[in-house]
Design a protein around this motif. Structure first.
Motif, PDB file in Angstrom:
ATOM      1  N   ALA A  92      -9.624 -27.396 -18.739  1.00 38.44           N
ATOM      2  CA  ALA A  92      -8.682 -27.647 -19.837  1.00 38.44           C
ATOM      3  C   ALA A  92      -9.035 -28.924 -20.606  1.00 38.44           C
ATOM      4  O   ALA A  92      -9.651 -29.837 -20.054  1.00 38.44           O
ATOM      5  CB  ALA A  92      -7.275 -27.764 -19.269  1.00 38.44           C
ATOM      6  N   THR A  93      -8.612 -28.961 -21.889  1.00 38.67           N
ATOM      7  CA  THR A  93      -8.898 -30.123 -22.762  1.00 38.67           C
ATOM      8  C   THR A  93      -8.441 -31.425 -22.111  1.00 38.67           C
ATOM      9  O   THR A  93      -9.151 -32.431 -22.145  1.00 38.67           O
ATOM     10  CB  THR A  93      -8.167 -29.945 -24.112  1.00 38.67           C
ATOM     11  N   ASP A  94      -7.249 -31.397 -21.536  1.00 40.65           N
ATOM     12  CA  ASP A  94      -6.723 -32.578 -20.852  1.00 40.65           C
ATOM     13  C   ASP A  94      -7.106 -32.500 -19.368  1.00 40.65           C
ATOM     14  O   ASP A  94      -6.704 -31.551 -18.681  1.00 40.65           O
ATOM     15  CB  ASP A  94      -5.193 -32.610 -21.005  1.00 40.65           C
ATOM     16  N   LYS A  96      -5.953 -33.729 -16.869  1.00 41.46           N
ATOM     17  CA  LYS A  96      -4.779 -33.612 -15.969  1.00 41.46           C
ATOM     18  C   LYS A  96      -4.471 -32.145 -15.675  1.00 41.46           C
ATOM     19  O   LYS A  96      -3.948 -31.813 -14.623  1.00 41.46           O
ATOM     20  CB  LYS A  96      -3.542 -34.253 -16.621  1.00 41.46           C
ATOM     21  N   ASP A  97      -4.810 -31.266 -16.660  1.00 41.71           N
ATOM     22  CA  ASP A  97      -4.528 -29.834 -16.506  1.00 41.71           C
ATOM     23  C   ASP A  97      -5.752 -29.043 -16.034  1.00 41.71           C
ATOM     24  O   ASP A  97      -5.664 -27.829 -15.848  1.00 41.71           O
ATOM     25  CB  ASP A  97      -4.083 -29.237 -17.857  1.00 41.71           C
ATOM     26  N   ALA A  98      -6.880 -29.711 -15.876  1.00 37.54           N
ATOM     27  CA  ALA A  98      -8.126 -28.994 -15.534  1.00 37.54           C
ATOM     28  C   ALA A  98      -8.181 -28.654 -14.048  1.00 37.54           C
ATOM     29  O   ALA A  98      -7.680 -29.411 -13.205  1.00 37.54           O
ATOM     30  CB  ALA A  98      -9.325 -29.857 -15.930  1.00 37.54           C
ATOM     31  N   GLU A  99      -8.788 -27.491 -13.757  1.00 36.48           N
ATOM     32  CA  GLU A  99      -8.894 -27.078 -12.355  1.00 36.48           C
ATOM     33  C   GLU A  99      -9.897 -27.944 -11.604  1.00 36.48           C
ATOM     34  O   GLU A  99     -10.853 -28.463 -12.187  1.00 36.48           O
ATOM     35  CB  GLU A  99      -9.355 -25.615 -12.292  1.00 36.48           C
ATOM     36  N   LYS A 105     -12.394 -32.128 -14.980  1.00 32.19           N
ATOM     37  CA  LYS A 105     -11.651 -32.677 -13.827  1.00 32.19           C
ATOM     38  C   LYS A 105     -12.491 -33.761 -13.155  1.00 32.19           C
ATOM     39  O   LYS A 105     -11.989 -34.811 -12.751  1.00 32.19           O
ATOM     40  CB  LYS A 105     -11.335 -31.546 -12.836  1.00 32.19           C
ATOM     41  N   LYS A 111      -7.483 -36.880 -22.341  1.00 31.77           N
ATOM     42  CA  LYS A 111      -7.595 -35.761 -23.290  1.00 31.77           C
ATOM     43  C   LYS A 111      -8.544 -36.109 -24.440  1.00 31.77           C
ATOM     44  O   LYS A 111      -9.314 -35.257 -24.893  1.00 31.77           O
ATOM     45  CB  LYS A 111      -6.215 -35.444 -23.849  1.00 31.77           C
ATOM     46  N   ASN A 114     -12.713 -36.793 -23.126  1.00 35.41           N
ATOM     47  CA  ASN A 114     -12.749 -35.713 -22.132  1.00 35.41           C
ATOM     48  C   ASN A 114     -14.158 -35.227 -21.782  1.00 35.41           C
ATOM     49  O   ASN A 114     -14.346 -34.081 -21.391  1.00 35.41           O
ATOM     50  CB  ASN A 114     -11.836 -34.549 -22.566  1.00 35.41           C
TER      51      ASN A 114
END
Ligand code: CMP
Length: 139
Positions: A92-94, A96-99, A105, A111, A114
């Motif tokens: 994910a772009t941010d 914090k939301d990336a796997e 990650k 964000k 990144n």
């Protein structure tokens, strides 16, 4: 049929943190072949042109300032389902939301900082590959 090429940039923060090798290693492990590669410092105008699609958004000014703050690595990557699989690989772009295990990650700071860019569609992949590379720079 989905396209076989996507465009990535290793962003200035990741270059400054000496992460070019680690990121290219993750990309090779995922089965991508490098078709073209450049190490360069974008001007603010060039960064603005690359991110034209975001002109007018709240983050556009900071984005183009950041992307012209130091050298980047631009790379054309090839494999089946290149765009979608690369977006999965980077996360994910941010961050914090990336796997877990994704490039963002592992290596992104935020964000805006990144670590990497990845094309978001086959149409934009073609535009972005053409932005950086001529025919004779692709192998
Ligand atoms: P990238 O994949 O290079 O595409 C556009 C970039 O804008 C994105 O990664 C982020 O680094 C940056 N950005 C900064 N703020 C935002 C935001 N609020 N929403 C989306 N992208 C943002």
């Amino acid at each position: 049929m989905t396209g076989r090429q996507t465009l990535t940039m290793i962003k200035p923060n990741a270059v400054k943190r000496n992460l070019i090798g680690a990121i290219l290693h993750k990309i090779s492990e995922a089965g991508y072949v490098i078709k073209a590669m450049k190490y360069m410092h974008l001007s603010k105008a060039q960064a603005g042109e690359f991110y034209e699609i975001h002109r007018g958004k709240s983050f556009y000014e900071d984005l183009t300032t950041f992307m012209s703050s130091g050298p980047i690595v631009a790379v054309i990557l090839e494999k089946d389902n290149a765009v979608n699989d690369y977006r999965k690989l980077i996360g994910a772009t941010d961050p914090k939301d990336a796997e877990e295990g994704t490039i963002r990650k592992l290596y992104a700071e935020s964000k805006s900082h990144n670590a990497v860019h990845g094309s978001d569609s086959d149409e934009n992949a073609k535009i972005e590959c053409d932005f950086f590379f001529s025919k004779v720079e692709r192998f």
